[in-house]
Design a protein around this motif. Structure first.
Motif, PDB file in Angstrom:
ATOM      1  N   PHE A 168      -6.484  -2.618   3.983  1.00 29.04           N
ATOM      2  CA  PHE A 168      -7.638  -2.280   4.831  1.00 29.04           C
ATOM      3  C   PHE A 168      -7.548  -0.853   5.338  1.00 29.04           C
ATOM      4  O   PHE A 168      -6.455  -0.368   5.675  1.00 29.04           O
ATOM      5  CB  PHE A 168      -7.700  -3.186   6.064  1.00 29.04           C
ATOM      6  CG  PHE A 168      -7.984  -4.627   5.770  1.00 29.04           C
ATOM      7  CD1 PHE A 168      -9.151  -5.010   5.125  1.00 29.04           C
ATOM      8  CD2 PHE A 168      -7.081  -5.610   6.151  1.00 29.04           C
ATOM      9  CE1 PHE A 168      -9.416  -6.348   4.859  1.00 29.04           C
ATOM     10  CE2 PHE A 168      -7.338  -6.948   5.888  1.00 29.04           C
ATOM     11  CZ  PHE A 168      -8.502  -7.311   5.239  1.00 29.04           C
ATOM     12  N   TYR A 169      -8.715  -0.200   5.478  1.00 27.54           N
ATOM     13  CA  TYR A 169      -8.796   1.029   6.273  1.00 27.54           C
ATOM     14  C   TYR A 169      -8.740   0.616   7.738  1.00 27.54           C
ATOM     15  O   TYR A 169      -9.109  -0.509   8.102  1.00 27.54           O
ATOM     16  CB  TYR A 169     -10.094   1.782   5.954  1.00 27.54           C
ATOM     17  CG  TYR A 169     -10.013   2.489   4.626  1.00 27.54           C
ATOM     18  CD1 TYR A 169      -9.588   3.803   4.555  1.00 27.54           C
ATOM     19  CD2 TYR A 169     -10.303   1.824   3.440  1.00 27.54           C
ATOM     20  CE1 TYR A 169      -9.469   4.455   3.329  1.00 27.54           C
ATOM     21  CE2 TYR A 169     -10.190   2.459   2.213  1.00 27.54           C
ATOM     22  CZ  TYR A 169      -9.769   3.770   2.168  1.00 27.54           C
ATOM     23  OH  TYR A 169      -9.635   4.415   0.954  1.00 27.54           O
ATOM     24  N   GLU A 170      -8.293   1.555   8.607  1.00 32.15           N
ATOM     25  CA  GLU A 170      -8.100   1.207  10.019  1.00 32.15           C
ATOM     26  C   GLU A 170      -9.368   0.680  10.675  1.00 32.15           C
ATOM     27  O   GLU A 170      -9.304  -0.185  11.542  1.00 32.15           O
ATOM     28  CB  GLU A 170      -7.540   2.391  10.812  1.00 32.15           C
ATOM     29  CG  GLU A 170      -8.302   3.707  10.721  1.00 32.15           C
ATOM     30  CD  GLU A 170      -9.551   3.829  11.550  1.00 32.15           C
ATOM     31  OE1 GLU A 170      -9.572   3.277  12.660  1.00 32.15           O
ATOM     32  OE2 GLU A 170     -10.499   4.499  11.097  1.00 32.15           O
ATOM     33  N   GLY A 202      -3.144  -0.197  -4.068  1.00 30.80           N
ATOM     34  CA  GLY A 202      -4.496  -0.603  -4.457  1.00 30.80           C
ATOM     35  C   GLY A 202      -5.042  -1.612  -3.460  1.00 30.80           C
ATOM     36  O   GLY A 202      -4.268  -2.262  -2.738  1.00 30.80           O
ATOM     37  N   TYR A 203      -6.339  -1.713  -3.369  1.00 32.31           N
ATOM     38  CA  TYR A 203      -6.942  -2.677  -2.430  1.00 32.31           C
ATOM     39  C   TYR A 203      -8.291  -3.141  -2.976  1.00 32.31           C
ATOM     40  O   TYR A 203      -8.925  -2.431  -3.760  1.00 32.31           O
ATOM     41  CB  TYR A 203      -7.114  -2.048  -1.036  1.00 32.31           C
ATOM     42  CG  TYR A 203      -8.011  -0.833  -1.021  1.00 32.31           C
ATOM     43  CD1 TYR A 203      -9.390  -0.957  -0.915  1.00 32.31           C
ATOM     44  CD2 TYR A 203      -7.488   0.450  -1.153  1.00 32.31           C
ATOM     45  CE1 TYR A 203     -10.218   0.151  -0.929  1.00 32.31           C
ATOM     46  CE2 TYR A 203      -8.309   1.566  -1.173  1.00 32.31           C
ATOM     47  CZ  TYR A 203      -9.670   1.398  -1.059  1.00 32.31           C
ATOM     48  OH  TYR A 203     -10.495   2.492  -1.095  1.00 32.31           O
ATOM     49  N   PRO A 204      -8.726  -4.341  -2.542  1.00 34.10           N
ATOM     50  CA  PRO A 204     -10.054  -4.792  -2.978  1.00 34.10           C
ATOM     51  C   PRO A 204     -11.143  -4.203  -2.083  1.00 34.10           C
ATOM     52  O   PRO A 204     -10.940  -4.075  -0.869  1.00 34.10           O
ATOM     53  CB  PRO A 204      -9.980  -6.318  -2.799  1.00 34.10           C
ATOM     54  CG  PRO A 204      -8.982  -6.521  -1.710  1.00 34.10           C
ATOM     55  CD  PRO A 204      -8.019  -5.357  -1.753  1.00 34.10           C
ATOM     56  N   MET A 223     -10.904  -4.691  -7.336  1.00 37.68           N
ATOM     57  CA  MET A 223      -9.823  -3.762  -6.962  1.00 37.68           C
ATOM     58  C   MET A 223     -10.162  -2.291  -7.208  1.00 37.68           C
ATOM     59  O   MET A 223     -10.820  -1.927  -8.167  1.00 37.68           O
ATOM     60  CB  MET A 223      -8.547  -4.094  -7.740  1.00 37.68           C
ATOM     61  CG  MET A 223      -7.889  -5.390  -7.339  1.00 37.68           C
ATOM     62  SD  MET A 223      -7.472  -5.478  -5.585  1.00 37.68           S
ATOM     63  CE  MET A 223      -6.054  -4.384  -5.514  1.00 37.68           C
ATOM     64  N   ARG A 224      -9.642  -1.463  -6.277  1.00 40.28           N
ATOM     65  CA  ARG A 224      -9.586  -0.016  -6.468  1.00 40.28           C
ATOM     66  C   ARG A 224      -8.123   0.355  -6.707  1.00 40.28           C
ATOM     67  O   ARG A 224      -7.233  -0.196  -6.049  1.00 40.28           O
ATOM     68  CB  ARG A 224     -10.042   0.718  -5.190  1.00 40.28           C
ATOM     69  CG  ARG A 224     -11.540   0.633  -4.947  1.00 40.28           C
ATOM     70  CD  ARG A 224     -12.087   2.005  -4.631  1.00 40.28           C
ATOM     71  NE  ARG A 224     -11.911   2.894  -5.752  1.00 40.28           N
ATOM     72  CZ  ARG A 224     -11.771   4.223  -5.681  1.00 40.28           C
ATOM     73  NH1 ARG A 224     -11.774   4.810  -4.503  1.00 40.28           N
ATOM     74  NH2 ARG A 224     -11.627   4.957  -6.745  1.00 40.28           N
ATOM     75  N   PRO A 225      -7.845   1.304  -7.625  1.00 42.21           N
ATOM     76  CA  PRO A 225      -6.464   1.762  -7.789  1.00 42.21           C
ATOM     77  C   PRO A 225      -6.005   2.523  -6.554  1.00 42.21           C
ATOM     78  O   PRO A 225      -6.825   3.071  -5.812  1.00 42.21           O
ATOM     79  CB  PRO A 225      -6.543   2.673  -9.015  1.00 42.21           C
ATOM     80  CG  PRO A 225      -7.968   3.084  -9.119  1.00 42.21           C
ATOM     81  CD  PRO A 225      -8.799   2.005  -8.491  1.00 42.21           C
ATOM     82  N   ALA A 226      -4.677   2.576  -6.328  1.00 41.71           N
ATOM     83  CA  ALA A 226      -4.115   3.259  -5.155  1.00 41.71           C
ATOM     84  C   ALA A 226      -4.490   4.740  -5.163  1.00 41.71           C
ATOM     85  O   ALA A 226      -4.411   5.401  -6.206  1.00 41.71           O
ATOM     86  CB  ALA A 226      -2.591   3.121  -5.183  1.00 41.71           C
ATOM     87  N   HIS A 227      -4.862   5.242  -3.984  1.00 43.61           N
ATOM     88  CA  HIS A 227      -5.304   6.646  -3.899  1.00 43.61           C
ATOM     89  C   HIS A 227      -5.296   7.128  -2.451  1.00 43.61           C
ATOM     90  O   HIS A 227      -5.279   6.329  -1.516  1.00 43.61           O
ATOM     91  CB  HIS A 227      -6.719   6.805  -4.465  1.00 43.61           C
ATOM     92  CG  HIS A 227      -7.723   5.973  -3.727  1.00 43.61           C
ATOM     93  ND1 HIS A 227      -7.974   4.657  -4.037  1.00 43.61           N
ATOM     94  CD2 HIS A 227      -8.513   6.239  -2.646  1.00 43.61           C
ATOM     95  CE1 HIS A 227      -8.867   4.158  -3.205  1.00 43.61           C
ATOM     96  NE2 HIS A 227      -9.213   5.100  -2.334  1.00 43.61           N
ATOM     97  N   ILE A 228      -5.364   8.442  -2.300  1.00 48.26           N
ATOM     98  CA  ILE A 228      -5.571   9.091  -0.992  1.00 48.26           C
ATOM     99  C   ILE A 228      -6.820   9.958  -1.127  1.00 48.26           C
ATOM    100  O   ILE A 228      -6.995  10.647  -2.139  1.00 48.26           O
ATOM    101  CB  ILE A 228      -4.369   9.982  -0.600  1.00 48.26           C
ATOM    102  CG1 ILE A 228      -3.071   9.169  -0.630  1.00 48.26           C
ATOM    103  CG2 ILE A 228      -4.576  10.599   0.782  1.00 48.26           C
ATOM    104  CD1 ILE A 228      -1.816  10.007  -0.354  1.00 48.26           C
ATOM    105  N   HIS A 229      -7.683   9.889  -0.100  1.00 50.30           N
ATOM    106  CA  HIS A 229      -8.921  10.700  -0.120  1.00 50.30           C
ATOM    107  C   HIS A 229      -8.674  12.068   0.517  1.00 50.30           C
ATOM    108  O   HIS A 229      -7.962  12.170   1.530  1.00 50.30           O
ATOM    109  CB  HIS A 229     -10.014  10.026   0.715  1.00 50.30           C
ATOM    110  CG  HIS A 229     -10.476   8.721   0.178  1.00 50.30           C
ATOM    111  ND1 HIS A 229     -11.643   8.591  -0.540  1.00 50.30           N
ATOM    112  CD2 HIS A 229      -9.958   7.477   0.278  1.00 50.30           C
ATOM    113  CE1 HIS A 229     -11.817   7.320  -0.858  1.00 50.30           C
ATOM    114  NE2 HIS A 229     -10.805   6.618  -0.378  1.00 50.30           N
ATOM    115  N   PHE A 230      -9.354  13.075  -0.026  1.00 47.04           N
ATOM    116  CA  PHE A 230      -9.306  14.438   0.525  1.00 47.04           C
ATOM    117  C   PHE A 230     -10.701  15.059   0.504  1.00 47.04           C
ATOM    118  O   PHE A 230     -11.408  14.934  -0.501  1.00 47.04           O
ATOM    119  CB  PHE A 230      -8.412  15.354  -0.323  1.00 47.04           C
ATOM    120  CG  PHE A 230      -6.951  14.988  -0.302  1.00 47.04           C
ATOM    121  CD1 PHE A 230      -6.079  15.604   0.591  1.00 47.04           C
ATOM    122  CD2 PHE A 230      -6.447  14.030  -1.176  1.00 47.04           C
ATOM    123  CE1 PHE A 230      -4.725  15.266   0.606  1.00 47.04           C
ATOM    124  CE2 PHE A 230      -5.098  13.695  -1.161  1.00 47.04           C
ATOM    125  CZ  PHE A 230      -4.235  14.303  -0.266  1.00 47.04           C
TER     126      PHE A 230
HETATM  127 FE    FE Z   1     -10.378   4.568  -0.668  1.00 42.33          FE
END
Ligand code: FE
Ligand code: BEZ
Length: 311
Positions: A168-170, A202-204, A223-230
Motif C-alpha cells: 500500500f501507499y501511505e 510489487g503490489y496489486p 499486479m504492478r512490478p516493483a518500482h519507485i516514482h520520480f
Molecule cells: Fe506506484
C-alpha cells in the motif's frame, strides 16, 4: 408532419441510425476553440462508429453508464478511480508515449499513476523517507541528473514516492505515517542526490471498485512490478515523470497498467557484507545508482490525482 419536415431555423429531425452522427457533428460546428472542436468531433466519430459496430443492447448501455458513474463514486481525496481506469485501459501509457518518445536521449518517462499526492516533505540529501516502521531491506539510492550532453544539473528537484512492501501507499494505509515513503530532494552542485528507503516490492492496484470488477471480468492479474516514482524538474528542462523498476522481465511484461519499460529498470545490487561506502548500512541491504537525463523544455507540474490520506 412528414419525416423530413423542418422546424423553423432548426435541422431536420433524426429518425434513422445513420442520421445521428452528422447531426451531433453539426451541433459542434460553432465551437470557438479549434482544438476542442477537433477533439470532440473525432471523439464522437469514433464513439458512434464503436457503438454502431458493437451494437450494444439497452442493458449493456446501462451497465456501461453505471460503471462510469461508479468511477466517480469511488473517487475522493485519498483515491482516484478515474485515473486508475485510464491506466488499466492503457490510455495513460499511450498518452505518455505520444508526448515523451525518448528520442533526444532523455530518460524514458512512465505514467504518473493515481497515487501522486504532491506537497511531500522537503528532505536533505541522505535522509531516509521511511517515516514509520516499514518492512523490507534498506535501499541506498544515489541519483545523478544531467542534460542530454552529460552536463550535471544543479538544483534539480526530485519528488519521490513509493509503496510500502506491505502493498500500500501511505494514503491507503492507516498504519503508515503521513507521507511515509514520500519526499522531495534537490541535486547538489555536481547534479547528485541520494536518499535512503526500502527496496520496493510489487503490489496489486486497488480492486475494490469498478476497475477491480473489470479486471476480474477480464481475468487480469492486478499486479504492478516493483518500482519507485520520480518527478524530476529543473528550470529550462522538460519535467520528467518516470518510475525506476526493480523487478524481473516477467513482472515487467505483466504490468497491469503497461507502464514498465526496459530502459528504466535500475541496477539494484544486493550487499551481503558491510561496505565502507555505506557506513551504518546493515547487510543485507541494496544500492541503486541511476542517471536521470533531462531534455530542454519548459517545466510543467502534474495535477496530483489525490490530496490526502484515507481517514
Ligand atoms: Fe506506484
Ligand atoms: C502506481 O504506480 O502508483 C500506479 C500506477 C497505475 C495504477 C495504479 C498504481
Amino acid at each position: 408532419m412528414g419525416r423530413r419536415e423542418k422546424w423553423s431555423g432548426g435541422r431536420e429531425l433524426i429518425s434513422t441510425e445513420a442520421e445521428v452522427m452528422p447531426a451531433v457533428l453539426a451541433a459542434f460546428a460553432q465551437t470557438p476553440n479549434g482544438r476542442l472542436k477537433e477533439i470532440m468531433a473525432s471523439a464522437v466519430t469514433h464513439l458512434h462508429r464503436f457503438i454502431s459496430e458493437t451494437r450494444p443492447t439497452e442493458a449493456e448501455f446501462e451497465t456501461a453508464l453505471a460503471w462510469i458513474s461508479a468511477l466517480g463514486h469511488h473517487t475522493d481525496e485519498a483515491h482516484n478511480e478515474v485515473v486508475l481506469a485510464a491506466d488499466v485501459l492503457g490510455a495513460s501509457t499511450l498518452i505518455d508515449l505520444i508526448n515523451n518518445d525518448g528520442m533526444q536521449g532523455e530518460t524514458m518517462s512512465a505514467l504518473l499513476g493515481p497515487f501522486y499526492r504532491g506537497h511531500a516533505p522537503e528532505c536533505a540529501n541522505g535522509d531516509c523517507i521511511a517515516r514509520s516502521p516499514t518492512p523490507g531491506a534498506a535501499l541506498y539510492f544515489s541519483g545523478l541528473v544531467t542534460t542530454v550532453d552529460g552536463t550535471p544539473v544543479e538544483g534539480a528537484k526530485l519528488d519521490v514516492w513509493q509503496a510500502s512492501p506491505v502493498g500500500f501507499y501511505e494514503n491507503q494505509d492507516p498504519d503508515q505515517q503521513d507521507y511515509n515513503l514520500r519526499g522531495i530532494f534537490h541535486t547538489d552542485r555536481s547534479g547528485r542526490f541520494d536518499f535512503v528507503s526500502v527496496k520496493p516490492a510489487g503490489y496489486p492496484v486497488p480492486t475494490d471498485g469498478p476497475v477491480g470488477d473489470l479486471l476480474r471480468a477480464q481475468r487480469r492479474d492486478p499486479m504492478r512490478p516493483a518500482h519507485i516514482h520520480f518527478i524530476v524538474s529543473a528550470p529550462g528542462h522538460k519535467t520528467l515523470i518516470t518510475q525506476i523498476f526493480s523487478d524481473n522481465r516477467e513482472a515487467l511484461a505483466n504490468d497491469v497498467v503497461f507502464g514498465a519499460k526496459q530502459q528504466i529498470v535500475g541496477d539494484f545490487l544486493q550487499h551481503d557484507k558491510p561496505d565502507a561506502e555505506y557506513p551504518g548500512a546493515v547487510p543485507p541491504f541494496f544500492t541503486c545508482r541511476y542517471r536521470f537525463v533531462l531534455k530542454p523544455g519548459t517545466p510543467t507540474f502534474p495535477l496530483p490525482p489525490i490530496s490526502g490520506k484515507k481517514s
